[in-house]
Design a protein around this motif. Structure first.
Motif, PDB file in Angstrom:
ATOM      1  N   GLU A  99      47.317 -55.462 -12.374  1.00  0.00           N
ATOM      2  CA  GLU A  99      48.716 -55.183 -12.033  1.00  0.00           C
ATOM      3  C   GLU A  99      49.337 -56.343 -11.247  1.00  0.00           C
ATOM      4  OE1 GLU A  99      51.560 -51.702 -10.105  1.00  0.00           O
ATOM      5  OE2 GLU A  99      49.400 -51.678  -9.690  1.00  0.00           O
ATOM      6  N   SER A 100      48.612 -56.881 -10.278  1.00  0.00           N
ATOM      7  CA  SER A 100      49.159 -57.972  -9.467  1.00  0.00           C
ATOM      8  C   SER A 100      49.349 -59.230 -10.297  1.00  0.00           C
ATOM      9  CB  SER A 100      48.249 -58.250  -8.263  1.00  0.00           C
ATOM     10  OG  SER A 100      46.973 -58.716  -8.684  1.00  0.00           O
ATOM     11  N   HIS A 101      48.435 -59.487 -11.231  1.00  0.00           N
ATOM     12  CA  HIS A 101      48.553 -60.688 -12.067  1.00  0.00           C
ATOM     13  C   HIS A 101      49.738 -60.563 -13.027  1.00  0.00           C
ATOM     14  CE1 HIS A 101      47.073 -64.414 -13.813  1.00  0.00           C
ATOM     15  NE2 HIS A 101      47.287 -63.892 -15.004  1.00  0.00           N
ATOM     16  N   VAL A 102      49.916 -59.396 -13.618  1.00  0.00           N
ATOM     17  CA  VAL A 102      51.051 -59.188 -14.523  1.00  0.00           C
ATOM     18  C   VAL A 102      52.365 -59.316 -13.762  1.00  0.00           C
ATOM     19  CG1 VAL A 102      52.236 -57.492 -15.973  1.00  0.00           C
ATOM     20  CG2 VAL A 102      49.766 -57.782 -16.169  1.00  0.00           C
ATOM     21  N   THR A 103      52.407 -58.767 -12.558  1.00  0.00           N
ATOM     22  CA  THR A 103      53.621 -58.840 -11.744  1.00  0.00           C
ATOM     23  C   THR A 103      53.955 -60.276 -11.360  1.00  0.00           C
ATOM     24  OG1 THR A 103      53.175 -56.631 -10.841  1.00  0.00           O
ATOM     25  CG2 THR A 103      54.724 -58.018  -9.621  1.00  0.00           C
ATOM     26  N   ALA A 104      52.922 -61.056 -11.040  1.00  0.00           N
ATOM     27  CA  ALA A 104      53.138 -62.430 -10.594  1.00  0.00           C
ATOM     28  C   ALA A 104      53.398 -63.395 -11.744  1.00  0.00           C
ATOM     29  CB  ALA A 104      51.932 -62.903  -9.780  1.00  0.00           C
ATOM     30  N   TYR A 105      52.771 -63.150 -12.911  1.00  0.00           N
ATOM     31  CA  TYR A 105      52.853 -64.110 -14.030  1.00  0.00           C
ATOM     32  C   TYR A 105      53.195 -63.422 -15.351  1.00  0.00           C
ATOM     33  CZ  TYR A 105      50.227 -66.727 -10.519  1.00  0.00           C
ATOM     34  OH  TYR A 105      49.805 -67.324  -9.347  1.00  0.00           O
ATOM     35  N   PRO A 106      54.323 -62.718 -15.424  1.00  0.00           N
ATOM     36  CA  PRO A 106      54.639 -61.983 -16.656  1.00  0.00           C
ATOM     37  C   PRO A 106      54.807 -62.882 -17.872  1.00  0.00           C
ATOM     38  CG  PRO A 106      56.535 -62.035 -15.172  1.00  0.00           C
ATOM     39  CD  PRO A 106      55.366 -62.541 -14.399  1.00  0.00           C
ATOM     40  N   ALA A 171      46.813 -54.645 -19.212  1.00  0.00           N
ATOM     41  CA  ALA A 171      47.779 -55.702 -18.920  1.00  0.00           C
ATOM     42  C   ALA A 171      49.035 -55.526 -19.761  1.00  0.00           C
ATOM     43  CB  ALA A 171      47.154 -57.070 -19.174  1.00  0.00           C
ATOM     44  N   SER A 172      48.873 -55.184 -21.031  1.00  0.00           N
ATOM     45  CA  SER A 172      50.026 -54.971 -21.907  1.00  0.00           C
ATOM     46  C   SER A 172      50.865 -53.785 -21.440  1.00  0.00           C
ATOM     47  CB  SER A 172      49.556 -54.730 -23.347  1.00  0.00           C
ATOM     48  OG  SER A 172      48.928 -55.876 -23.873  1.00  0.00           O
ATOM     49  N   LEU A 173      50.203 -52.731 -20.992  1.00  0.00           N
ATOM     50  CA  LEU A 173      50.927 -51.546 -20.521  1.00  0.00           C
ATOM     51  C   LEU A 173      51.687 -51.846 -19.232  1.00  0.00           C
ATOM     52  CD1 LEU A 173      48.279 -48.765 -21.270  1.00  0.00           C
ATOM     53  CD2 LEU A 173      50.417 -49.202 -22.499  1.00  0.00           C
ATOM     54  N   LEU A 178      57.008 -53.205 -16.452  1.00  0.00           N
ATOM     55  CA  LEU A 178      57.349 -54.142 -15.377  1.00  0.00           C
ATOM     56  C   LEU A 178      58.657 -53.774 -14.684  1.00  0.00           C
ATOM     57  CD1 LEU A 178      55.893 -56.602 -14.247  1.00  0.00           C
ATOM     58  CD2 LEU A 178      57.308 -58.046 -15.691  1.00  0.00           C
ATOM     59  N   GLU A 179      59.648 -53.353 -15.459  1.00  0.00           N
ATOM     60  CA  GLU A 179      60.952 -53.005 -14.893  1.00  0.00           C
ATOM     61  C   GLU A 179      61.094 -51.496 -14.684  1.00  0.00           C
ATOM     62  OE1 GLU A 179      62.853 -55.421 -13.969  1.00  0.00           O
ATOM     63  OE2 GLU A 179      61.553 -56.949 -14.877  1.00  0.00           O
ATOM     64  N   ALA A 180      60.020 -50.764 -14.876  1.00  0.00           N
ATOM     65  CA  ALA A 180      60.083 -49.306 -14.770  1.00  0.00           C
ATOM     66  C   ALA A 180      60.028 -48.856 -13.307  1.00  0.00           C
ATOM     67  CB  ALA A 180      58.945 -48.671 -15.559  1.00  0.00           C
ATOM     68  N   GLU A 181      60.247 -47.574 -13.118  1.00  0.00           N
ATOM     69  CA  GLU A 181      60.150 -46.986 -11.781  1.00  0.00           C
ATOM     70  C   GLU A 181      58.691 -47.016 -11.298  1.00  0.00           C
ATOM     71  OE1 GLU A 181      62.682 -45.940  -9.887  1.00  0.00           O
ATOM     72  OE2 GLU A 181      64.025 -46.623 -11.476  1.00  0.00           O
ATOM     73  N   PRO A 182      58.481 -47.043  -9.972  1.00  0.00           N
ATOM     74  CA  PRO A 182      57.107 -47.067  -9.425  1.00  0.00           C
ATOM     75  C   PRO A 182      56.222 -45.950  -9.969  1.00  0.00           C
ATOM     76  CG  PRO A 182      58.705 -47.471  -7.686  1.00  0.00           C
ATOM     77  CD  PRO A 182      59.494 -47.106  -8.910  1.00  0.00           C
ATOM     78  N   ARG A 185      54.672 -46.976 -13.254  1.00  0.00           N
ATOM     79  CA  ARG A 185      53.586 -47.948 -13.066  1.00  0.00           C
ATOM     80  C   ARG A 185      52.341 -47.265 -12.502  1.00  0.00           C
ATOM     81  NH1 ARG A 185      57.957 -50.989 -11.166  1.00  0.00           N
ATOM     82  NH2 ARG A 185      57.288 -50.838  -8.994  1.00  0.00           N
ATOM     83  N   GLU A 186      52.566 -46.284 -11.646  1.00  0.00           N
ATOM     84  CA  GLU A 186      51.431 -45.523 -11.109  1.00  0.00           C
ATOM     85  C   GLU A 186      50.707 -44.771 -12.218  1.00  0.00           C
ATOM     86  OE1 GLU A 186      52.926 -43.023  -8.031  1.00  0.00           O
ATOM     87  OE2 GLU A 186      53.493 -44.703  -6.724  1.00  0.00           O
ATOM     88  N   GLN A 187      51.468 -44.264 -13.183  1.00  0.00           N
ATOM     89  CA  GLN A 187      50.863 -43.565 -14.316  1.00  0.00           C
ATOM     90  C   GLN A 187      50.034 -44.518 -15.170  1.00  0.00           C
ATOM     91  OE1 GLN A 187      50.672 -40.243 -15.137  1.00  0.00           O
ATOM     92  NE2 GLN A 187      51.477 -40.069 -13.045  1.00  0.00           N
ATOM     93  N   VAL A 188      50.516 -45.758 -15.328  1.00  0.00           N
ATOM     94  CA  VAL A 188      49.748 -46.769 -16.065  1.00  0.00           C
ATOM     95  C   VAL A 188      48.433 -47.024 -15.352  1.00  0.00           C
ATOM     96  CG1 VAL A 188      49.661 -49.186 -16.781  1.00  0.00           C
ATOM     97  CG2 VAL A 188      51.766 -47.879 -17.089  1.00  0.00           C
ATOM     98  N   ALA A 189      48.492 -47.182 -14.032  1.00  0.00           N
ATOM     99  CA  ALA A 189      47.278 -47.436 -13.247  1.00  0.00           C
ATOM    100  C   ALA A 189      46.316 -46.263 -13.335  1.00  0.00           C
ATOM    101  CB  ALA A 189      47.651 -47.719 -11.790  1.00  0.00           C
TER     102      ALA A 189
END
Length: 208
Positions: A99-106, A171-173, A178-182, A185-189
């Motif tokens: 998650e942190s890598h996708v957020t930092a380097y989309p 990573a794809s999910l 990326l622009e979705a509500e928190p 993203r929590e559901q993806v995690a």
């Protein structure tokens, strides 16, 4: 003289990085196979001939982008797998890392996702080799676990492939969210964590 050489080398590296950054930005809208070197040099503000001081072709530039996107992840992956005290902790760390890598380097993640099956063979090969290294590194760390006793190298490699493939899916999910509500993203995690735990359950019963 050495000071002058140092300045030239720094300038050369700066231009090379500018070419990489410009190409990555342009690739947000197109594939590497359609990217022209003149587009890249125009974006940087250098002559087309300057491109060849750094890269042999756009395919060569693409391979450099693969290294930039994935090369730094190897030590992080090893630390994530090796440093955990339990399987659950390892999975939690892996999901947080993704998650942190996708957020930092989309843009890098989008590039890898697109070009992994794209039309530029040297880039596909470079991505395949990088992912193969991840699989081997995960296998080497998993082999150190007490739970790996009795496992063949082939089966450990298969398990590592499952984990790495799941990390790519995750990573794809995360990229899509990326622009979705928190909450999304929590559901993806949560889904990624549950899926990796399911792989872990299968691992514990494989020798049965």
């Amino acid at each position: 003289m050495s000071h002058t050489l140092g300045i030239r080398q720094a300038q050369k590296q700066k231009t090379r990085q500018a070419l990489l950054d410009a190409a990555l930005a342009l690739l947000e809208e197109q594939s590497l196979s359609s990217l022209g070197l003149r587009e890249v040099t125009r974006a940087v503000g250098v002559a087309p001939t300057a491109f060849y001081r750094h890269f042999r072709s756009t395919a060569d530039l693409g391979v450099a982008l693969v290294e930039e996107a994935l090369g730094s992840l190897h030590p992080m992956i090893r630390r994530t797998v090796a440093g955990a005290e339990s399987s659950d902790e390892r999975i939690t760390r892996a999901v947080e890392l993704i998650e942190s890598h996708v957020t930092a380097y989309p843009a890098h993640v989008r590039f890898i996702a697109r070009e992994r099956h794209g039309g530029v063979q040297p880039v596909r090969k470079a991505i395949r080799e990088q992912l193969g290294r991840f699989v081997e590194e995960v296998r080497d760390e998993l082999a150190k676990d007490p739970g790996a006793k009795g496992w063949s190298d082939e089966d450990l490699l298969m398990l590592s492939h499952l984990y790495v493939d799941q990390m790519l899916i995750t990573a794809s999910l995360f990229l899509e969210a990326l622009e979705a509500e928190p909450e999304e993203r929590e559901q993806v995690a949560l889904r990624a964590t549950r899926q990796m735990r399911l792989i872990g359950i299968g691992r514990h019963h494989w020798l049965d």
